[in-house]
Design a protein around this motif. Structure first.
Motif, PDB file in Angstrom:
ATOM      1  N   LYS A 165       6.062  -0.621   9.053  1.00  0.00           N
ATOM      2  CA  LYS A 165       6.048   0.811   9.353  1.00  0.00           C
ATOM      3  C   LYS A 165       6.248   1.667   8.109  1.00  0.00           C
ATOM      4  O   LYS A 165       6.023   2.874   8.153  1.00  0.00           O
ATOM      5  N   GLY A 166       6.683   1.069   7.035  1.00  0.00           N
ATOM      6  CA  GLY A 166       6.779   1.786   5.772  1.00  0.00           C
ATOM      7  C   GLY A 166       8.175   2.237   5.402  1.00  0.00           C
ATOM      8  O   GLY A 166       9.069   2.336   6.245  1.00  0.00           O
ATOM      9  N   THR A 167       8.335   2.507   4.116  1.00  0.00           N
ATOM     10  CA  THR A 167       9.587   3.060   3.591  1.00  0.00           C
ATOM     11  C   THR A 167       9.221   4.181   2.617  1.00  0.00           C
ATOM     12  O   THR A 167       8.285   4.043   1.825  1.00  0.00           O
ATOM     13  N   LEU A 168       9.947   5.290   2.701  1.00  0.00           N
ATOM     14  CA  LEU A 168       9.606   6.471   1.925  1.00  0.00           C
ATOM     15  C   LEU A 168      10.219   6.406   0.530  1.00  0.00           C
ATOM     16  O   LEU A 168      11.419   6.164   0.374  1.00  0.00           O
ATOM     17  N   VAL A 169       9.384   6.637  -0.461  1.00  0.00           N
ATOM     18  CA  VAL A 169       9.827   6.746  -1.855  1.00  0.00           C
ATOM     19  C   VAL A 169       9.544   8.166  -2.327  1.00  0.00           C
ATOM     20  O   VAL A 169       8.405   8.632  -2.239  1.00  0.00           O
ATOM     21  N   THR A 170      10.590   8.840  -2.791  1.00  0.00           N
ATOM     22  CA  THR A 170      10.444  10.197  -3.299  1.00  0.00           C
ATOM     23  C   THR A 170      10.927  10.234  -4.745  1.00  0.00           C
ATOM     24  O   THR A 170      12.070   9.862  -5.015  1.00  0.00           O
ATOM     25  N   VAL A 171      10.058  10.660  -5.642  1.00  0.00           N
ATOM     26  CA  VAL A 171      10.396  10.721  -7.064  1.00  0.00           C
ATOM     27  C   VAL A 171      10.434  12.189  -7.474  1.00  0.00           C
ATOM     28  O   VAL A 171       9.424  12.889  -7.383  1.00  0.00           O
ATOM     29  N   ALA A 212       5.440   8.607  -2.009  1.00  0.00           N
ATOM     30  CA  ALA A 212       4.592   8.201  -0.887  1.00  0.00           C
ATOM     31  C   ALA A 212       5.408   7.337   0.073  1.00  0.00           C
ATOM     32  O   ALA A 212       6.526   6.916  -0.250  1.00  0.00           O
ATOM     33  N   VAL A 213       4.825   7.084   1.222  1.00  0.00           N
ATOM     34  CA  VAL A 213       5.334   6.038   2.104  1.00  0.00           C
ATOM     35  C   VAL A 213       4.682   4.727   1.663  1.00  0.00           C
ATOM     36  O   VAL A 213       3.454   4.653   1.545  1.00  0.00           O
ATOM     37  N   TYR A 214       5.504   3.738   1.399  1.00  0.00           N
ATOM     38  CA  TYR A 214       5.018   2.430   0.942  1.00  0.00           C
ATOM     39  C   TYR A 214       5.041   1.469   2.120  1.00  0.00           C
ATOM     40  O   TYR A 214       6.067   1.305   2.799  1.00  0.00           O
ATOM     41  N   LEU A 215       3.903   0.828   2.340  1.00  0.00           N
ATOM     42  CA  LEU A 215       3.735  -0.063   3.482  1.00  0.00           C
ATOM     43  C   LEU A 215       3.414  -1.475   3.024  1.00  0.00           C
ATOM     44  O   LEU A 215       2.643  -1.674   2.076  1.00  0.00           O
ATOM     45  N   CYS A 216       3.978  -2.419   3.734  1.00  0.00           N
ATOM     46  CA  CYS A 216       3.742  -3.835   3.453  1.00  0.00           C
ATOM     47  C   CYS A 216       2.617  -4.342   4.354  1.00  0.00           C
ATOM     48  O   CYS A 216       2.515  -3.950   5.526  1.00  0.00           O
ATOM     49  N   ASN A 217       1.797  -5.216   3.805  1.00  0.00           N
ATOM     50  CA  ASN A 217       0.683  -5.795   4.548  1.00  0.00           C
ATOM     51  C   ASN A 217       0.654  -7.296   4.341  1.00  0.00           C
ATOM     52  O   ASN A 217       0.908  -7.783   3.227  1.00  0.00           O
ATOM     53  N   TYR A 273       0.850  -1.166   0.000  1.00  0.00           N
ATOM     54  CA  TYR A 273       0.000   0.000   0.000  1.00  0.00           C
ATOM     55  C   TYR A 273       0.901   1.235   0.000  1.00  0.00           C
ATOM     56  O   TYR A 273       2.101   1.143   0.273  1.00  0.00           O
ATOM     57  N   ARG A 274       0.308   2.379  -0.296  1.00  0.00           N
ATOM     58  CA  ARG A 274       1.083   3.621  -0.196  1.00  0.00           C
ATOM     59  C   ARG A 274       0.191   4.744   0.322  1.00  0.00           C
ATOM     60  O   ARG A 274      -1.025   4.721   0.146  1.00  0.00           O
ATOM     61  N   GLN A 275       0.855   5.688   0.970  1.00  0.00           N
ATOM     62  CA  GLN A 275       0.132   6.851   1.494  1.00  0.00           C
ATOM     63  C   GLN A 275       0.957   8.090   1.239  1.00  0.00           C
ATOM     64  O   GLN A 275       2.076   8.237   1.765  1.00  0.00           O
ATOM     65  N   ALA A 276       0.416   8.956   0.412  1.00  0.00           N
ATOM     66  CA  ALA A 276       1.066  10.227   0.113  1.00  0.00           C
ATOM     67  C   ALA A 276       0.597  11.271   1.123  1.00  0.00           C
ATOM     68  O   ALA A 276      -0.483  11.127   1.717  1.00  0.00           O
ATOM     69  N   PRO A 277       1.375  12.321   1.322  1.00  0.00           N
ATOM     70  CA  PRO A 277       0.986  13.359   2.288  1.00  0.00           C
ATOM     71  C   PRO A 277      -0.394  13.937   1.972  1.00  0.00           C
ATOM     72  O   PRO A 277      -0.670  14.317   0.830  1.00  0.00           O
ATOM     73  N   GLY A 278      -1.245  13.963   2.975  1.00  0.00           N
ATOM     74  CA  GLY A 278      -2.574  14.534   2.811  1.00  0.00           C
ATOM     75  C   GLY A 278      -3.564  13.662   2.060  1.00  0.00           C
ATOM     76  O   GLY A 278      -4.675  14.101   1.776  1.00  0.00           O
TER      77      GLY A 278
END
Length: 114
Positions: free
Chosen positions: A106-112, A91-96, A37-42
């Motif tokens: 807890k996630g890992t941040l990917v910035t493009v 986004a922050v990418y999270l494993c489920n 999953y991923r969660q971008a700011p806001g």
């Protein structure tokens, strides 16, 4: 109880590639579905890709043809290969992991960058 630890995030230019890894502390063979999953700011958390224990995969339309999810049960690891990255993939990418219970990393941040 299974603990999930993501790695592989970082800063990459648009068009570049990254491979994310999700290492589980226990066996993932009993986990029916593993997903990213991923969660971008806001923004709300969104499903990116899933893979079942049988190897069936599913992707959100925005990443089809660019991302590939895979799982290595003997290594208790799930991967997300991301190619042709776009700034909107930031986004922050999270494993489920989903079995009888569900688990999150807890996630890992990917910035493009553009």
């Amino acid at each position: 109880q299974v603990q999930l630890v993501e790695s592989g995030g970082g800063l990459v230019q648009a068009g570049g590639s990254l491979r994310l890894s999700c290492a589980a502390s226990g066996s993932i063979s009993s986990m029916h579905v593993m997903g990213w999953y991923r969660q971008a700011p806001g923004k709300q958390r969104e499903l990116v890709a899933t893979i079942t224990s049988a190897g069936s995969t599913n992707y959100v339309d925005s990443v089809k043809g660019r991302f590939t999810i895979s799982r290595d049960n003997p290594k208790n690891t799930v991967y997300l290969q991301m190619n042709s990255l776009k700034p909107e993939d930031t986004a922050v990418y999270l494993c489920n992991a989903r079995g009888i219970l569900g688990y999150w990393g807890k996630g890992t941040l990917v910035t493009v960058s553009s």
